[in-house]
Design an enzyme around this catalytic site. Structure first.
Site, PDB file in Angstrom:
ATOM      1  N   GLU A   1       0.840  -1.209   0.000  1.00 56.97           N
ATOM      2  CA  GLU A   1       0.000   0.000   0.000  1.00 56.97           C
ATOM      3  C   GLU A   1       0.858   1.234   0.000  1.00 56.97           C
ATOM      4  OE1 GLU A   1      -2.526   0.118   3.442  1.00 56.97           O
ATOM      5  OE2 GLU A   1      -3.868  -1.398   2.618  1.00 56.97           O
TER       6      GLU A   1
ATOM      7  N   HIS B   1       2.574   0.433  14.935  1.00 55.30           N
ATOM      8  CA  HIS B   1       1.310   0.293  14.218  1.00 55.30           C
ATOM      9  C   HIS B   1       0.241  -0.394  15.047  1.00 55.30           C
ATOM     10  CE1 HIS B   1       3.092   1.944  10.734  1.00 55.30           C
ATOM     11  NE2 HIS B   1       3.924   0.950  10.560  1.00 55.30           N
TER      12      HIS B   1
ATOM     13  N   ARG C   1     -15.334  -8.975  14.623  1.00 52.96           N
ATOM     14  CA  ARG C   1     -15.383  -9.387  16.040  1.00 52.96           C
ATOM     15  C   ARG C   1     -15.511  -8.141  16.902  1.00 52.96           C
ATOM     16  NH1 ARG C   1     -10.461  -7.180  17.157  1.00 52.96           N
ATOM     17  NH2 ARG C   1      -8.915  -7.459  15.529  1.00 52.96           N
TER      18      ARG C   1
HETATM   19  P1  ADP Z   1      -3.278  -4.944  11.570  1.00 57.97           P
HETATM   20  O1  ADP Z   1      -4.539  -5.612  11.134  1.00 57.97           O
HETATM   21  O2  ADP Z   1      -2.068  -5.809  11.441  1.00 57.97           O
HETATM   22  O3  ADP Z   1      -3.369  -4.281  12.907  1.00 57.97           O
HETATM   23  P2  ADP Z   1      -3.968  -2.627   9.958  1.00 57.97           P
HETATM   24  O4  ADP Z   1      -4.174  -2.803   8.520  1.00 57.97           O
HETATM   25  O5  ADP Z   1      -5.184  -2.536  10.822  1.00 57.97           O
HETATM   26  O6  ADP Z   1      -3.017  -3.789  10.512  1.00 57.97           O
HETATM   27  O7  ADP Z   1      -3.055  -1.351  10.207  1.00 57.97           O
HETATM   28  C1  ADP Z   1      -2.558  -1.032  11.479  1.00 57.97           C
HETATM   29  C2  ADP Z   1      -2.077   0.399  11.511  1.00 57.97           C
HETATM   30  O8  ADP Z   1      -1.025   0.607  10.570  1.00 57.97           O
HETATM   31  C3  ADP Z   1      -3.106   1.439  11.140  1.00 57.97           C
HETATM   32  O9  ADP Z   1      -3.885   1.796  12.230  1.00 57.97           O
HETATM   33  C4  ADP Z   1      -2.255   2.594  10.677  1.00 57.97           C
HETATM   34  O10 ADP Z   1      -1.708   3.321  11.747  1.00 57.97           O
HETATM   35  C5  ADP Z   1      -1.117   1.898  10.004  1.00 57.97           C
HETATM   36  N1  ADP Z   1      -1.381   1.802   8.553  1.00 57.97           N
HETATM   37  C6  ADP Z   1      -1.991   0.788   7.911  1.00 57.97           C
HETATM   38  N2  ADP Z   1      -2.033   1.030   6.586  1.00 57.97           N
HETATM   39  C7  ADP Z   1      -1.425   2.216   6.385  1.00 57.97           C
HETATM   40  C8  ADP Z   1      -1.123   3.013   5.233  1.00 57.97           C
HETATM   41  N3  ADP Z   1      -1.419   2.611   4.036  1.00 57.97           N
HETATM   42  N4  ADP Z   1      -0.487   4.186   5.427  1.00 57.97           N
HETATM   43  C9  ADP Z   1      -0.145   4.599   6.672  1.00 57.97           C
HETATM   44  N5  ADP Z   1      -0.383   3.898   7.780  1.00 57.97           N
HETATM   45  C10 ADP Z   1      -1.018   2.722   7.654  1.00 57.97           C
END
Ligand code: ADP
Length: 674
Positions: free
Chosen positions: A200, A235, A292
């Site tokens: 991404e 993250h 969930r």
């Molecule tokens: P997981 O399911 O592993 O927790 P997520 O897809 O929910 O991962 O992403 C976790 C965090 O990572 C998000 O809350 C955000 O802070 C960061 N994040 C995810 N995708 C992006 C992105 N494309 N650009 C910037 N930060 C991102």
């Protein structure tokens, strides 16, 4: 409604579900691993079934054991909590096959959202906006890299099966791509048994805003507004709040509608969360849907006055949603801070240990503590190191934030490093107060929030010294009362010595600072405390009383109450607004730093060796990865501290090593001298 449910989880969420079930008159069955025999969730439940050894792969993740436990106890439904089997479609299907209700969405909905890339394809078709990126099936490193190069850096690699930040890597340039991809794939494979990746565009300053949705089996769906979860490390969320600061009704409604669209596209039922990234210009992008209950659901409960676990049970039992969209309202503001056994100063690495002292703040209308542990419990290497969730509510954000800061100062834990002080520094920082939030908050404000709170260090020093004097006196009195000659001067500890001066001195390590302190008894039970020989010497007049762990002190006329507990020679002192740790430095252990010169060649935490990327005997350059470890499902890379040679590895892949264990024999190259 069900008579009896089984909770296929542990820790705070198992306890949380049991509380609501009990309120509704539903009996509960807990399951537990060998490590959790005496855990709080086990004692809270009406019945409990052992499902295997400590590692979750051999207990909490074994669907058939959980189903057997449900059958054996006659539980009609299973609440999966979060993590473990909560988003496992095969488990949900197995429940169905055994006529047990899975308290969650239908199998097809879990499957639809189970893969981040498949979810994106579904949302793309439904017209929900996505973060730009590649989520296709072609997975060769060259293809993934080409997409990243074309998109432009930074990019984010994500495990399509991902969750919990595992298998996720930020990549800032084409050169870093290959190493990052390998690490992300390896972490993903070990966590999810799947190494597929998506790429991404990495948004640099987004907010993480998510919508709580709820749907019943009769086609009704509502959203219970948003949560802002921008405060993250690695993250992963650590402070969440609701509503999102500065959210206007137009964006809220648009996001709520997009979330409901996502839910209805996959015929959703039950509680779900649709996660978005919100950009500065109010554009928002779908990230994923979690099928969930989320860890941070309590902030939504606090602002809506609803019990979401009760909603889940009602929906699973076939009832209609308790409220319609126009009956739902936002009332006040709530925060949740996740209290973790982790070391903020060491990249937030999880730590383990025994909770030798645990005193949470008192619960009230404003303060709620969701926890699954009690004093004396272990935070082990087997499970998530979250100790508790501290949730606060008040009429508006400012007031709720004041509650949060206060409650954090009242959260007293000793026995291991926690993030409590870090959370306090964060919550009381100016940019957090003014809600200048984005997911890079912690990195951006590093200097503001990574500091130890020793503004009152002189006061703390006086308190620590007074405590030690009073404690010694009490010990001596106890010894004397058992002695044949209670009046012997050898039992006296009031600084008596042959020259008659009443002086105590201590070498202390206090909040990481080395200090020698001298206390002179100027009148009975009154002392002058000073630090001779330091750059900024100070004097203070102290007196007080000690009753077990309760210290009542008078420091230069300032009356203070503190609680002091000790564990393994470390004293933890908690006052109204601070926590400090100190220990006495023994006179003959001056070589404290002797083995720290190799910086990072010891295991930073207890964990497993995953791989050794270089051969023993091979030369390595500074910062080259030489050992990769995993603990609590997070990978940690140990790098060469300098150019040199790895002479020998002391462990092999698969070995479990203790935190602090030496891992390699490393010889730094001697720089050429001209
Ligand atoms: P997981 O399911 O592993 O927790 P997520 O897809 O929910 O991962 O992403 C976790 C965090 O990572 C998000 O809350 C955000 O802070 C960061 N994040 C995810 N995708 C992006 C992105 N494309 N650009 C910037 N930060 C991102």
């Amino acid at each position: 409604m069900f008579d009896k449910i089984l909770i296929a989880n542990r820790g705070e969420i198992a306890c949380r579900v049991i509380r609501t079930a009990r309120k509704m008159g539903i009996r509960t069955v807990a399951v537990y691993s060998d490590a959790d025999r005496n855990a709080l969730h086990v004692t809270m439940a009406d019945e409990a079934v052992n499902i295997g050894p400590a590692p979750s792969k051999e207990s909490y993740l074994l669907a058939e054991r959980v189903i057997d436990a449900a059958k054996k106890t006659g539980a009609q439904a299973v609440h999966p909590g979060y993590g473990f089997l909560s988003e496992n479609a095969a488990f949900s299907e197995a429940c169905k096959q055994n006529n047990i209700v899975f308290i969650g969405p239908p199998v097809a909905a879990i499957e639809a959202m189970g893969s981040k890339s498949a979810a994106k394809s579904i949302m793309e078709k439904a017209g929900v906006p996505l973060v730009p990126g590649y989520h296709g099936d072609e997975q060769s490193p060259a293809v993934l890299k080409k997409h990243a190069d074309d998109m432009g850096y930074p990019v984010l690699l994500k495990a399509t099966a991902g969750g919990g930040g595992k298998g996720m890597r930020q990549v800032w340039s084409s050169e870093e791509f290959d190493e990052a991809l390998e690490a992300a794939k390896r972490e993903s494979l070990s966590s999810f048994g799947d190494e597929r990746m998506l790429v991404e565009k990495y948004l640099t300053q987004p907010r993480h805003v998510e919508i709580q949705v709820f749907c019943d089996q009769h086609g009704n769906g509502v959203y219970l507004f948003e949560r802002d979860c921008s405060i993250q490390r690695r993250h992963q969320k650590i402070i969440e709040e609701a509503p999102a600061p500065g959210m206007n009704d137009t964006v809220r409604t648009a996001m709520g509608d997009a979330a409901l669209l996502a839910a209805s596209t996959i015929n959703y039922e039950g509680a779900g969360t649709v996660e978005f990234l919100l950009d500065k210009d109010d554009t928002f992008y779908f990230m994923e849907m979690n099928t969930r209950l989320q860890v941070e659901h309590p902030v939504t409960e606090m602002i809506t006055g609803q019990d979401l676990v009760e909603w889940q049970l009602r929906v699973a039992a076939g009832q209609t949603l308790p409220l319609s969209q126009d009956q739902l309202q936002i009332n006040g503001h709530a925060f949740e801070a996740r209290i973790y056994a982790e070391d903020p100063d060491n990249d937030f690495l999880p730590v383990t240990g025994t909770l030798s002292y645990l005193q949470p703040p008192e619960e009230s209308t404003y303060v709620r503590v969701d926890t699954g542990v009690l004093q004396g419990d272990e935070v082990s290497v087997y499970y998530d190191p979250m100790i508790a969730k501290l949730i606060v509510w008040d009429e508006n954000r400012d007031r709720a934030l004041a509650r949060l800061a206060q409650a954090l100062t009242e959260y007293h834990i000793s026995g291991m490093t926690t993030n409590v002080e870090f959370l306090y520094n964060l919550a009381t920082s100016e940019p957090f107060r003014t809600a200048d939030l984005d997911t890079g908050f912690i990195d951006k404000h590093r200097e503001l929030i990574f500091h130890s709170n020793d503004k009152d260090s002189d006061l703390h020093l006086s308190l620590a010294t007074l405590y030690l004097i009073l404690q010694r006196e009490q010990d001596a009195t106890a010894r004397a009362s058992q002695s044949a000659d209670p009046y012997s001067p050898w039992h006296a500890v009031n600084g008596w010595n042959n020259c008659g001066a009443k002086v105590h001195d201590y070498s202390l390590l206090l909040n990481g600072r080395n200090v020698t302190v001298v206390a002179e008894e100027t009148a009975p039970q009154r002392f002058t405390v000073s630090t001779p020989g330091t750059d900024t010497p100070f004097h203070s007049q102290v007196s007080g009383t000690l009753d077990a762990t309760d210290l009542h002190a008078d420091i230069d006329g300032h009356r203070i109450h503190a609680t002091v507990v000790t564990h393994n020679g470390v004293y933890s002192l908690f006052t109204q607004d601070a926590a400090l740790q100190f220990s006495i430095i023994e006179p003959d252990c001056g070589d404290l730093d002797a083995d720290t010169a190799d910086g990072g060649l010891t295991a930073p935490m207890t964990g497993t060796i995953v791989t050794l990327p270089v051969e023993a005997g091979s030369p390595v350059s500074k910062d080259q990865p030489i050992v990769i470890m995993e603990a609590m499902k997070m990978e940690h890379t140990i790098r060469a501290p300098a150019d040199g040679t790895v002479v020998e590895f002391y462990f092999q892949p698969g070995d479990l090593v203790d935190g602090g264990a030496e891992l390699v024999n490393f010889e730094a190259a001697i720089a050429d001298s001209e």
